[in-house]
Design a protein around this motif. Structure first.
Motif, PDB file in Angstrom:
ATOM      1  N   VAL A   1       0.841  -1.170   0.033  1.00  0.00           N
ATOM      2  CA  VAL A   1       0.004  -0.157  -0.052  1.00  0.00           C
ATOM      3  C   VAL A   1       0.854   1.361   0.170  1.00  0.00           C
ATOM      4  CG1 VAL A   1      -1.685   1.134   1.196  1.00  0.00           C
ATOM      5  CG2 VAL A   1      -1.766  -1.271   1.349  1.00  0.00           C
ATOM      6  N   LEU A   2       0.683   2.225  -0.634  1.00  0.00           N
ATOM      7  CA  LEU A   2       1.153   3.507  -0.795  1.00  0.00           C
ATOM      8  C   LEU A   2       0.506   4.481   0.003  1.00  0.00           C
ATOM      9  CD1 LEU A   2       1.827   4.149  -4.805  1.00  0.00           C
ATOM     10  CD2 LEU A   2       3.640   3.747  -2.898  1.00  0.00           C
ATOM     11  N   SER A   3       1.116   4.624   1.193  1.00  0.00           N
ATOM     12  CA  SER A   3       0.729   5.657   2.457  1.00  0.00           C
ATOM     13  C   SER A   3       1.731   6.977   2.184  1.00  0.00           C
ATOM     14  CB  SER A   3       1.024   5.036   3.539  1.00  0.00           C
ATOM     15  OG  SER A   3       0.112   3.889   3.797  1.00  0.00           O
ATOM     16  N   LEU A   4       1.019   8.088   2.546  1.00  0.00           N
ATOM     17  CA  LEU A   4       1.574   9.449   2.429  1.00  0.00           C
ATOM     18  C   LEU A   4       2.351   9.505   3.684  1.00  0.00           C
ATOM     19  CD1 LEU A   4      -1.265  11.463   1.115  1.00  0.00           C
ATOM     20  CD2 LEU A   4       0.384  10.174  -0.068  1.00  0.00           C
ATOM     21  N   SER A   5       3.742  10.088   3.512  1.00  0.00           N
ATOM     22  CA  SER A   5       4.433  10.279   4.699  1.00  0.00           C
ATOM     23  C   SER A   5       4.770  11.671   5.159  1.00  0.00           C
ATOM     24  CB  SER A   5       5.797   9.710   4.337  1.00  0.00           C
ATOM     25  OG  SER A   5       5.435   8.193   4.472  1.00  0.00           O
ATOM     26  N   LEU A   6       4.878  11.884   6.317  1.00  0.00           N
ATOM     27  CA  LEU A   6       5.064  13.159   7.033  1.00  0.00           C
ATOM     28  C   LEU A   6       6.885  13.425   6.640  1.00  0.00           C
ATOM     29  CD1 LEU A   6       3.137  13.251  10.262  1.00  0.00           C
ATOM     30  CD2 LEU A   6       2.569  14.658   8.027  1.00  0.00           C
ATOM     31  N   PRO A   7       7.379  14.506   6.715  1.00  0.00           N
ATOM     32  CA  PRO A   7       8.904  14.861   6.625  1.00  0.00           C
ATOM     33  C   PRO A   7       9.567  13.980   7.406  1.00  0.00           C
ATOM     34  CG  PRO A   7       7.536  17.043   6.405  1.00  0.00           C
ATOM     35  CD  PRO A   7       6.614  16.029   6.919  1.00  0.00           C
ATOM     36  N   ASP A   8       9.105  13.784   8.526  1.00  0.00           N
ATOM     37  CA  ASP A   8      10.036  12.955   9.552  1.00  0.00           C
ATOM     38  C   ASP A   8       9.864  11.348   9.218  1.00  0.00           C
ATOM     39  OD1 ASP A   8       7.595  12.574  10.622  1.00  0.00           O
ATOM     40  OD2 ASP A   8       7.709  13.274  12.313  1.00  0.00           O
ATOM     41  N   ASP A   9       9.143  11.180   8.173  1.00  0.00           N
ATOM     42  CA  ASP A   9       8.920   9.737   7.864  1.00  0.00           C
ATOM     43  C   ASP A   9       7.786   8.826   8.452  1.00  0.00           C
ATOM     44  OD1 ASP A   9      10.407   9.302   5.588  1.00  0.00           O
ATOM     45  OD2 ASP A   9      12.226   8.414   6.356  1.00  0.00           O
ATOM     46  N   GLN A  10       7.359   9.793   9.600  1.00  0.00           N
ATOM     47  CA  GLN A  10       6.159   8.877  10.120  1.00  0.00           C
ATOM     48  C   GLN A  10       4.973   9.058   9.222  1.00  0.00           C
ATOM     49  OE1 GLN A  10       5.320  11.185  13.761  1.00  0.00           O
ATOM     50  NE2 GLN A  10       7.101  10.289  14.687  1.00  0.00           N
ATOM     51  N   LEU A  11       4.406   7.549   9.242  1.00  0.00           N
ATOM     52  CA  LEU A  11       3.110   7.655   8.232  1.00  0.00           C
ATOM     53  C   LEU A  11       1.902   8.556   8.662  1.00  0.00           C
ATOM     54  CD1 LEU A  11       3.016   3.784   7.324  1.00  0.00           C
ATOM     55  CD2 LEU A  11       3.863   5.425   6.027  1.00  0.00           C
ATOM     56  N   SER A  12       1.290   9.245   7.712  1.00  0.00           N
ATOM     57  CA  SER A  12       0.027   9.721   8.046  1.00  0.00           C
ATOM     58  C   SER A  12      -1.012   8.811   7.935  1.00  0.00           C
ATOM     59  CB  SER A  12       0.065  10.722   6.931  1.00  0.00           C
ATOM     60  OG  SER A  12      -0.760  10.258   5.650  1.00  0.00           O
ATOM     61  N   LEU A  13      -2.182   9.179   8.588  1.00  0.00           N
ATOM     62  CA  LEU A  13      -3.640   8.350   8.457  1.00  0.00           C
ATOM     63  C   LEU A  13      -4.207   8.430   7.010  1.00  0.00           C
ATOM     64  CD1 LEU A  13      -5.221  10.320  11.420  1.00  0.00           C
ATOM     65  CD2 LEU A  13      -3.760   8.207  11.321  1.00  0.00           C
ATOM     66  N   LEU A  14      -3.254   8.819   5.908  1.00  0.00           N
ATOM     67  CA  LEU A  14      -3.921   8.550   4.750  1.00  0.00           C
ATOM     68  C   LEU A  14      -3.055   7.750   3.768  1.00  0.00           C
ATOM     69  CD1 LEU A  14      -5.103  12.315   3.859  1.00  0.00           C
ATOM     70  CD2 LEU A  14      -6.336  10.206   4.579  1.00  0.00           C
ATOM     71  N   SER A  15      -3.831   6.847   2.556  1.00  0.00           N
ATOM     72  CA  SER A  15      -3.095   6.139   1.684  1.00  0.00           C
ATOM     73  C   SER A  15      -3.857   6.434   0.419  1.00  0.00           C
ATOM     74  CB  SER A  15      -3.034   4.607   2.147  1.00  0.00           C
ATOM     75  OG  SER A  15      -2.501   4.380   3.404  1.00  0.00           O
ATOM     76  N   LEU A  16      -3.073   5.897  -0.701  1.00  0.00           N
ATOM     77  CA  LEU A  16      -3.557   6.091  -1.883  1.00  0.00           C
ATOM     78  C   LEU A  16      -4.413   4.786  -2.164  1.00  0.00           C
ATOM     79  CD1 LEU A  16      -0.634   7.630  -4.080  1.00  0.00           C
ATOM     80  CD2 LEU A  16      -2.821   8.595  -3.280  1.00  0.00           C
ATOM     81  N   ARG A  17      -5.406   5.053  -2.584  1.00  0.00           N
ATOM     82  CA  ARG A  17      -6.188   3.619  -2.759  1.00  0.00           C
ATOM     83  C   ARG A  17      -5.617   2.446  -3.378  1.00  0.00           C
ATOM     84  NH1 ARG A  17     -11.264   5.933  -6.477  1.00  0.00           N
ATOM     85  NH2 ARG A  17     -10.141   6.112  -8.418  1.00  0.00           N
ATOM     86  N   PRO A  18      -5.544   1.033  -2.841  1.00  0.00           N
ATOM     87  CA  PRO A  18      -4.896   0.167  -3.625  1.00  0.00           C
ATOM     88  C   PRO A  18      -5.851  -0.607  -4.370  1.00  0.00           C
ATOM     89  CG  PRO A  18      -4.924  -0.658  -1.327  1.00  0.00           C
ATOM     90  CD  PRO A  18      -5.520   0.730  -1.501  1.00  0.00           C
ATOM     91  N   GLU A  19      -7.231  -0.489  -4.031  1.00  0.00           N
ATOM     92  CA  GLU A  19      -8.433  -1.275  -4.539  1.00  0.00           C
ATOM     93  C   GLU A  19      -9.578  -0.575  -4.003  1.00  0.00           C
ATOM     94  OE1 GLU A  19     -10.207  -4.247  -2.127  1.00  0.00           O
ATOM     95  OE2 GLU A  19     -10.314  -2.347  -1.244  1.00  0.00           O
ATOM     96  N   GLY A  20     -10.973  -0.871  -4.385  1.00  0.00           N
ATOM     97  CA  GLY A  20     -12.061  -0.096  -4.038  1.00  0.00           C
ATOM     98  C   GLY A  20     -13.137  -0.976  -3.093  1.00  0.00           C
ATOM     99  N   THR A  21     -13.041  -2.281  -3.046  1.00  0.00           N
ATOM    100  CA  THR A  21     -14.041  -2.906  -2.108  1.00  0.00           C
ATOM    101  C   THR A  21     -14.062  -2.506  -0.733  1.00  0.00           C
ATOM    102  OG1 THR A  21     -13.820  -4.797  -3.742  1.00  0.00           O
ATOM    103  CG2 THR A  21     -14.709  -5.402  -1.662  1.00  0.00           C
ATOM    104  N   ILE A  22     -13.071  -2.329  -0.272  1.00  0.00           N
ATOM    105  CA  ILE A  22     -13.036  -2.120   1.329  1.00  0.00           C
ATOM    106  C   ILE A  22     -13.835  -0.757   1.404  1.00  0.00           C
ATOM    107  CG2 ILE A  22     -11.385  -1.512   3.369  1.00  0.00           C
ATOM    108  CD1 ILE A  22      -9.459  -3.536   1.838  1.00  0.00           C
ATOM    109  N   SER A  23     -13.401   0.411   0.675  1.00  0.00           N
ATOM    110  CA  SER A  23     -14.140   1.573   0.754  1.00  0.00           C
ATOM    111  C   SER A  23     -15.531   1.307   0.612  1.00  0.00           C
ATOM    112  CB  SER A  23     -13.480   2.673  -0.266  1.00  0.00           C
ATOM    113  OG  SER A  23     -12.067   2.855   0.095  1.00  0.00           O
TER     114      SER A  23
END
Length: 426
Positions: free
Chosen positions: A69-91
């Motif tokens: 999964v491609l997750s968005l990262s903050l400058p300090d490399d800590q993962l944010s609460l957001l990811s780019l969708r890898p599929e749609g079923t879960i949503s």
């Protein structure tokens, strides 16, 4: 997939018209089956995705599954609460759980970009169609969805498409299968590469893509869920095969059919097409009756599939299945004198009121250059504005098909264009 994209998509006009043809055909078929379009955000809640992807796996194995999964990262490399969708079923399940009532059936579809990592490194964007039927666990709903996928492929010109079918059974079937598979993996650990061993330990149904012949051989010789099906699951799976055969859909039972996500149960399937002399997977899906209860607390039986639109587009393009429509009647408008912007736009506005397409030349250039550009743009008619003509209340109309021109009254511009259009379309 046909090929792995090396970067994010950029569709220019020479491709967009083809994409529109593909999308229009897909939408027409889906509307016949009463599937409603929904539009999902490209940004997804990382925790929601994790709950869905790891619904049936735990511990280090769950962490491994999330690396794609491609997750968005903050400058300090800590993962944010957001990811780019890898599929749609879960949503889709999360949205449906908020609006559905017991007994309701929902037919949804969506399309657009999805994002994953390849081998946990390279970032990959791909366009995907998702189709979901929610609220039914009947054999009919299962076969409706499978048949719809086959119909879509054939409508797009992939007439040779066939089904690969398998069953992942129910929780009862899986218990013995998982136990035997784990023992087999441990006993044959030396026959697997690290990647395959890790993936199969994480998700026994994982769709591994390994060129190592030892891995392939061991996978084929190991336990298959198909051999562990209970009587109920066997009966249902046989019904699916019988119905698809009677509908004229070519299929093959494939005990090695696996999926990237562990949330499927009972019938799973792939759509197989031919491209460049090889058979490739252009889509697939299955039933996922347990997933909603695990991630939303609300049980919603469901079945769905995806189609890899990038792969299908490439196949259609290679087969010449995109037929460009005849050029739309278009008027090329140019001014050979400065300060005629207002007059130009007034004429354009009048033509647009009758749904006549226009191309405006934004520069003052010699007539020869403008004529060459108009011909390149497939414009049959030109309007040429000159300051001295405008003062006399006239404009030059040039017919690029007949290679003739004449002056017309400014007030007769629209009637003259309409007459020329009628003559060219007759």
């Amino acid at each position: 997939m046909v090929q792995e994209p090396q970067s994010f998509h950029e569709f220019m006009p020479d491709k967009v018209w083809k994409w529109k043809i593909l999308e229009e055909k897909v939408e027409k078929v889906l509307s016949l089956h009463d599937f409603q379009e929904i539009r999902l955000s490209v940004l997804q809640d990382s925790q929601v995705l994790q709950d869905g992807i790891t619904a049936l796996i735990q511990g280090q194995e769950a962490d491994t599954a999330m690396k794609g999964v491609l997750s968005l990262s903050l400058p300090d490399d800590q993962l944010s609460l957001l990811s780019l969708r890898p599929e749609g079923t879960i949503s889709v399940l999360h949205h449906t759980a908020r609006i559905t009532n017991p007994g309701e059936i929902h037919r949804f579809y969506y399309s657009g970009p999805m994002f994953r990592r390849i081998n946990n490194q390279q970032q990959m964007e791909f366009y995907q169609l998702g189709v979901e039927l929610l609220g039914s666990e009947s054999i009919l709903s299962e076969n409706e969805v499978i048949s719809l996928g086959m119909k879509l492929c054939k409508t797009l010109g992939l007439n040779e498409v066939r089904l690969d079918l398998n069953s992942y059974g129910c929780f009862t079937c899986r218990e013995s299968f998982f136990s035997d598979l784990n023992k087999y993996l441990e006993e044959h650990k030396s026959e697997y590469c690290n990647s395959c061993y890790r993936e199969l330990s994480t998700n026994p149904f994982s769709q591994v893509h390994c060129a190592n012949p030892d891995c392939k051989k061991s996978l084929q010789e190991g336990p298959h869920i198909y051999d562990y099906l209970c009587n109920s699951c066997k009966t249902d799976f046989n019904k699916v095969q019988k119905i698809q055969a009677n509908l004229g859909n070519q299929y093959k039972v494939n005990p090695n059919l696996n999926k990237n996500f562990a949330y499927y149960n009972k019938t799973v399937f792939d759509f197989i097409a031919k491209h460049k002399g090889k058979e490739i997977i252009i889509g697939g899906g299955g039933r996922y009756d347990y997933l909603s209860a695990l991630i939303t607390g609300k049980r919603i039986p469901a079945v769905g599939f995806y189609l890899n639109l990038d792969s299908i587009f490439e196949i259609m393009e290679s087969r010449g299945l995109f037929e460009e429509k005849d050029p739309e009647f278009t008027v090329y408008i140019c001014a050979e004198s400065p300060n005629l912007e207002m007059m130009t736009l007034q004429i354009v506005q009048e033509l647009h009121s009758q749904q006549i397409k226009t191309i405006i030349s934004p520069e003052c250039r010699p007539a020869e250059k403008e004529i060459a550009i108009a011909k390149k743009k497939d414009c049959p008619i030109m309007l040429i504005l000159r300051d001295d003509n405008i003062r006399e209340g006239k404009i030059l109309l040039r017919n690029l098909v007949k290679e003739e021109q004449k002056y017309i009254s400014l007030r007769d511009t629209l009637p003259s264009i309409m007459l020329a259009k009628k003559a060219m379309q007759s």
